[in-house]
Design a protein around this motif. Structure first.
Motif, short mmCIF file in Angstrom:
data_model
loop_
_atom_site.label_atom_id
_atom_site.label_comp_id
_atom_site.label_asym_id
_atom_site.label_seq_id
_atom_site.Cartn_x
_atom_site.Cartn_y
_atom_site.Cartn_z
N MET A 43 0.81 -1.22 0.00
CA MET A 43 0.00 0.00 0.00
C MET A 43 0.85 1.28 0.00
SD MET A 43 -2.83 -1.50 -0.28
CE MET A 43 -4.05 -0.18 -0.18
N GLY A 44 2.14 1.12 -0.29
CA GLY A 44 2.99 2.30 -0.45
C GLY A 44 2.66 3.03 -1.74
N ARG A 45 3.11 4.28 -1.85
CA ARG A 45 2.73 5.14 -2.97
C ARG A 45 3.93 5.48 -3.84
NH1 ARG A 45 1.97 7.46 1.47
NH2 ARG A 45 2.99 9.44 0.92
N LEU A 46 3.71 5.42 -5.15
CA LEU A 46 4.69 5.87 -6.13
C LEU A 46 4.10 7.05 -6.89
CD1 LEU A 46 7.18 5.72 -8.02
CD2 LEU A 46 5.91 4.00 -9.36
N THR A 47 4.82 8.18 -6.92
CA THR A 47 4.40 9.32 -7.74
C THR A 47 5.45 9.57 -8.81
OG1 THR A 47 5.36 10.86 -6.12
CG2 THR A 47 2.98 10.43 -5.97
N MET A 48 4.97 9.79 -10.03
CA MET A 48 5.85 9.99 -11.17
C MET A 48 5.30 11.09 -12.08
SD MET A 48 6.90 6.07 -12.25
CE MET A 48 8.13 6.63 -13.43
N VAL A 49 6.19 11.71 -12.84
CA VAL A 49 5.81 12.64 -13.90
C VAL A 49 6.36 12.07 -15.20
CG1 VAL A 49 7.87 14.09 -13.46
CG2 VAL A 49 5.90 15.04 -14.70
N PHE A 50 5.56 12.17 -16.28
CA PHE A 50 5.94 11.50 -17.53
C PHE A 50 5.25 12.22 -18.69
CE2 PHE A 50 6.55 7.29 -19.85
CZ PHE A 50 7.92 7.25 -19.64
N PRO A 51 5.77 12.08 -19.92
CA PRO A 51 5.10 12.69 -21.07
C PRO A 51 3.68 12.15 -21.23
CG PRO A 51 7.33 12.00 -21.66
CD PRO A 51 7.04 11.43 -20.31
N ALA A 52 2.74 13.04 -21.50
CA ALA A 52 1.34 12.63 -21.60
C ALA A 52 1.13 11.59 -22.69
CB ALA A 52 0.46 13.86 -21.85
N GLN A 53 1.88 11.70 -23.80
CA GLN A 53 1.68 10.75 -24.90
C GLN A 53 2.14 9.34 -24.56
OE1 GLN A 53 3.72 13.39 -24.90
NE2 GLN A 53 5.55 13.08 -26.17
N ARG A 54 2.88 9.19 -23.45
CA ARG A 54 3.34 7.87 -23.03
C ARG A 54 2.63 7.41 -21.75
NH1 ARG A 54 9.70 7.23 -22.86
NH2 ARG A 54 9.06 5.04 -22.81
N MET A 55 1.50 8.04 -21.42
CA MET A 55 0.82 7.72 -20.17
C MET A 55 0.38 6.26 -20.10
SD MET A 55 -2.69 9.20 -18.47
CE MET A 55 -3.71 8.03 -19.38
N LEU A 56 -0.17 5.73 -21.17
CA LEU A 56 -0.64 4.35 -21.15
C LEU A 56 0.52 3.38 -20.97
CD1 LEU A 56 -3.46 4.33 -23.86
CD2 LEU A 56 -3.67 4.51 -21.38
N GLU A 57 1.65 3.68 -21.59
CA GLU A 57 2.84 2.86 -21.42
C GLU A 57 3.27 2.84 -19.95
OE1 GLU A 57 7.47 2.79 -23.02
OE2 GLU A 57 6.01 4.17 -23.90
N LEU A 58 3.22 4.01 -19.31
CA LEU A 58 3.58 4.10 -17.89
C LEU A 58 2.60 3.31 -17.03
CD1 LEU A 58 5.15 5.27 -15.50
CD2 LEU A 58 3.68 7.29 -15.64
N ARG B 49 -3.18 13.58 -12.84
CA ARG B 49 -3.41 14.99 -13.18
C ARG B 49 -2.64 15.34 -14.44
NH1 ARG B 49 -3.05 20.55 -9.49
NH2 ARG B 49 -4.75 21.53 -10.66
N MET B 50 -3.33 15.83 -15.44
CA MET B 50 -2.72 16.27 -16.68
C MET B 50 -2.18 17.69 -16.52
SD MET B 50 -2.88 13.79 -18.81
CE MET B 50 -3.80 12.34 -19.31
N VAL B 51 -1.09 17.99 -17.21
CA VAL B 51 -0.48 19.32 -17.20
C VAL B 51 -0.56 19.89 -18.61
CG1 VAL B 51 1.59 20.68 -16.71
CG2 VAL B 51 1.08 18.63 -15.35
N CYS B 52 -1.18 21.06 -18.74
CA CYS B 52 -1.34 21.72 -20.04
C CYS B 52 -0.63 23.07 -20.02
CB CYS B 52 -2.82 21.95 -20.36
SG CYS B 52 -3.86 20.47 -20.24
N ALA B 53 0.03 23.41 -21.12
CA ALA B 53 0.69 24.71 -21.20
C ALA B 53 -0.35 25.83 -21.12
CB ALA B 53 1.50 24.82 -22.48
N TYR C 270 0.77 17.98 -22.03
CA TYR C 270 2.11 17.54 -22.44
C TYR C 270 2.80 16.73 -21.35
CZ TYR C 270 4.16 21.42 -19.71
OH TYR C 270 4.53 22.28 -18.70
N LEU C 271 2.32 16.81 -20.12
CA LEU C 271 2.83 16.01 -19.02
C LEU C 271 1.67 15.37 -18.28
CD1 LEU C 271 5.58 18.25 -17.33
CD2 LEU C 271 5.96 16.23 -18.76
N VAL C 272 1.97 14.29 -17.57
CA VAL C 272 0.99 13.68 -16.69
C VAL C 272 1.66 13.37 -15.36
CG1 VAL C 272 1.47 11.36 -17.59
CG2 VAL C 272 -0.71 11.82 -16.44
N LEU C 273 0.95 13.68 -14.27
CA LEU C 273 1.38 13.34 -12.92
C LEU C 273 0.54 12.15 -12.46
CD1 LEU C 273 1.35 17.02 -11.69
CD2 LEU C 273 3.42 15.63 -11.86
#
Length: 244
Positions: A163-178, A193-197, A204-207
């Protein structure tokens, strides 16, 4: 604090924190700051930061809870040494330990299932598809030259408690891969959470926050918008950067 050629000390504008960075090497960006804001820190937690780079994420998270401790892993010896000096510069040696080693061997130091939480700002460029960087240090930091996203997620899962937590930031276009890599490693995405310019732009990013051995249940948070239509920073970005 003595600096090496090309190094400088930057003010993080947070409780007197400073960081050493190399002008010719990889320097932290907005993605690391956004991930630090996205990451929750609970009382007396032990947190690992995989691929810590300049150690920016543990430095920022250290200010969320005074009783949290951090294990930071960095494969590049010169970058890890610089990160260690940033920890010393801020008097945080008792709370942040920098390990100059491959994250895949982290269990040799901290053991299996030992961490309450893990953070990771991994290389974004997929092997064989990203442009080559000018320096080896930047290439290792930005591209999957030495490690894949599957390796990274598995390394994070290995040190996480149940039940530990992992937080990552990654390119939005690769979210499903992550997310696929997370679920293969028994990490269930719980908060995204999606990040938009700008509000009219695609993300362009996903948290992503995932929990080890948790049941499926996903919370979609409102998008984080960086700029107003006129190009000025949004109030949330100003809050995150402590400009309000």
């Amino acid at each position: 604090m003595e600096l090496l050629p090309g190094e400088r000390i930057d003010d993080l504008q947070l409780n007197g924190l400073h960081i050493i960075q190399n002008e010719n090497g990889f320097r932290f960006g907005m993605d690391a700051v956004l991930l630090s804001d996205f990451t929750s820190v609970r009382p007396r937690e032990r947190i690992a930061d995989m691929g810590t780079g300049t150690v920016i994420i543990p430095l920022l998270l250290s200010q969320k809870r005074a009783d949290a401790t951090f294990e930071a892993f960095e494969i590049q010896p010169d970058v890890a040494e610089m990160a260690s000096r940033s920890v010393k510069l801020n008097g945080l040696e008792e709370r942040i330990r920098v390990h100059s080693m491959d994250m895949r061997s982290a269990t040799d130091i901290i053991g299996y299932q030992s961490m309450h939480a893990v953070t990771c700002n991994p290389p974004y460029g997929k092997a064989g598809s990203a442009l080559t960087s000018h320096t080896e240090a930047i290439k290792v930091s930005r591209h999957e030259t030495e490690i894949t996203i599957e390796d990274i997620v598995r390394s994070c899962s290995n040190v996480l408690r149940n039940m530990g937590r992992l937080t990552m930031v990654f390119p939005a276009q690769r979210m499903l891969e992550l997310c696929d890599a997370m679920r293969r490693c028994r990490l269930e995405p719980k908060r995204i959470r999606m990040v938009c310019a700008k509000v009219e732009k695609a993300p362009y990013l996903v948290l992503v926050e995932a929990m080890k051995n948790a049941k499926p249940s996903l919370l979609w948070m409102p998008p984080l918008v960086v700029y107003h239509p006129d190009g000025t920073e949004t109030e949330e970005i100003r809050r995150i950067y402590h400009k309000l």
